[in-house]
Design a protein around this motif. Structure first.
Motif, PDB file in Angstrom:
ATOM      1  N   TYR A  17       2.938   3.110  -1.064  1.00 37.04           N
ATOM      2  CA  TYR A  17       2.388   3.599   0.192  1.00 37.04           C
ATOM      3  C   TYR A  17       0.900   3.883   0.046  1.00 37.04           C
ATOM      4  O   TYR A  17       0.488   4.625  -0.844  1.00 37.04           O
ATOM      5  CB  TYR A  17       3.104   4.874   0.636  1.00 37.04           C
ATOM      6  N   ARG A  66       5.113   1.427   6.138  1.00 36.40           N
ATOM      7  CA  ARG A  66       5.553   0.235   5.400  1.00 36.40           C
ATOM      8  C   ARG A  66       5.276  -1.031   6.214  1.00 36.40           C
ATOM      9  O   ARG A  66       5.503  -1.092   7.427  1.00 36.40           O
ATOM     10  CB  ARG A  66       7.046   0.323   5.055  1.00 36.40           C
ATOM     11  N   THR A  71      -0.111  -0.829   2.724  1.00 36.98           N
ATOM     12  CA  THR A  71       1.214  -0.474   2.209  1.00 36.98           C
ATOM     13  C   THR A  71       2.077  -1.732   2.064  1.00 36.98           C
ATOM     14  O   THR A  71       1.952  -2.680   2.833  1.00 36.98           O
ATOM     15  CB  THR A  71       1.902   0.550   3.132  1.00 36.98           C
ATOM     16  N   ASP A  86      10.983   7.341   4.652  1.00 40.83           N
ATOM     17  CA  ASP A  86       9.622   7.278   4.092  1.00 40.83           C
ATOM     18  C   ASP A  86       8.863   8.573   4.372  1.00 40.83           C
ATOM     19  O   ASP A  86       8.164   9.101   3.490  1.00 40.83           O
ATOM     20  CB  ASP A  86       8.851   6.103   4.689  1.00 40.83           C
TER      21      ASP A  86
END
Length: 293
Positions: A17, A66, A71, A86
């Motif tokens: 990330y 994401r 990322t 996440d």
């Protein structure tokens, strides 16, 4: 500190990330969550405006979701519950569990943040949504087509978006968001793309799988069940001229807002969907007043 100047990578499972940070590292954490096809860098004008109002009070944390920006992309379907997972892992890693945190979230980021705030109410103290909570309830009639399109996409995966140059990219963004000035659209073009080849073509920094509908869709009744669990103070700021206001009728939006136990609603006239870019000072004033109340 410039929001784009400090980017670090945080490993969450199999995904790296990208996280942007600014402000006072010892200040009150504020987590900023961007919308679909965007990156955390677009919060920079808002962060600058908030910094001017309350210098050194906040530690700004802005991840790229994401498959967005820097990322990791998974090159397959993006299941919505994974965004909540996440977010929980990001909070565990960057903020900890000692005290609840404030979230500022735009569009899709607001959907994620609001559902998470209902799932883990003890972890969120304040929630600010920017032109969000407006995803239309899905029709059962569309389910067969969604399943067919999802299967078809795995047989013929979506291609990446590539534009001839930065000017072409900026013009496409301007067409989608006509309320933004030339400087902002060019900045977004630089943030949202990277050079593809020696000819200067620009590739979008977003996984094309985000354009593939999932076989299941948004269910308003399920979202409302989670929103009724939210204990955070909530501020919803919407753009008066945003096309998103036509996604749902006003009666439906009022019903959604009524799910939250403690909510304030503000409409900023003359603002489109990207209200934090169009009028960052106005949005910053509202947010700082809300967080200090």
């Amino acid at each position: 500190m410039n929001l784009c100047a400090f980017i670090r990578s945080v490993r969450l499972g199999e995904i790296d990330y990208a996280v942007r940070e600014a402000g006072n590292p010892s200040g009150q954490p504020l987590v900023l969550l961007h919308g679909l096809m965007d990156t955390g860098a677009s919060f920079e004008p808002l962060v600058a405006a908030m910094q001017a109002i309350e210098p050194d009070r906040y530690h700004y944390i802005a991840p790229d979701w994401r498959g967005h920006g820097a990322t990791t992309a998974i090159n397959d379907s993006y299941w919505f519950p994974n965004y909540l997972l996440d977010l929980e892992r990001l909070l565990d890693t960057l903020v900890g569990r000692d005290a609840p945190v404030a979230l500022i979230a735009h569009s899709m980021g607001g959907q994620v943040a609001s559902l998470y705030a209902g799932t883990r109410p003890e972890r969120i103290s304040h929630l600010v949504t920017l032109d969000s909570l407006n995803v239309p309830d899905s029709s059962v009639a569309g389910v067969p087509d969604r399943y067919r399109r999802w299967l078809d996409a795995h047989a013929l995966p979506p291609s990446e978006k590539v534009y001839d140059d930065l000017d072409t990219t900026a013009s496409r963004i301007a067409k989608r968001y006509p309320e933004l000035n030339d400087t902002i659209t060019r900045n977004l073009a630089e943030q949202w793309t990277e050079i593809e080849d020696e000819d200067g073509r620009r590739r979008m920094r977003v996984d094309p799988w985000h354009r593939v509908p999932l076989p299941y869709a948004f269910r308003a009744a399920e979202a409302k069940a989670l929103w009724r669990e939210v204990s955070a103070h909530v501020l919803c700021i919407d753009g008066g001229d945003s096309p998103a206001k036509y996604f749902c009728g006003e009666a439906e939006m009022a019903e959604r807002r009524a799910c939250f136990a403690d909510l304030r609603h503000i409409v900023v006239d003359g603002c489109g969907h990207m209200l934090h870019l169009q009028k960052p000072q106005t949005i910053a004033d509202h947010i700082c007043t809300f967080l200090s109340a």
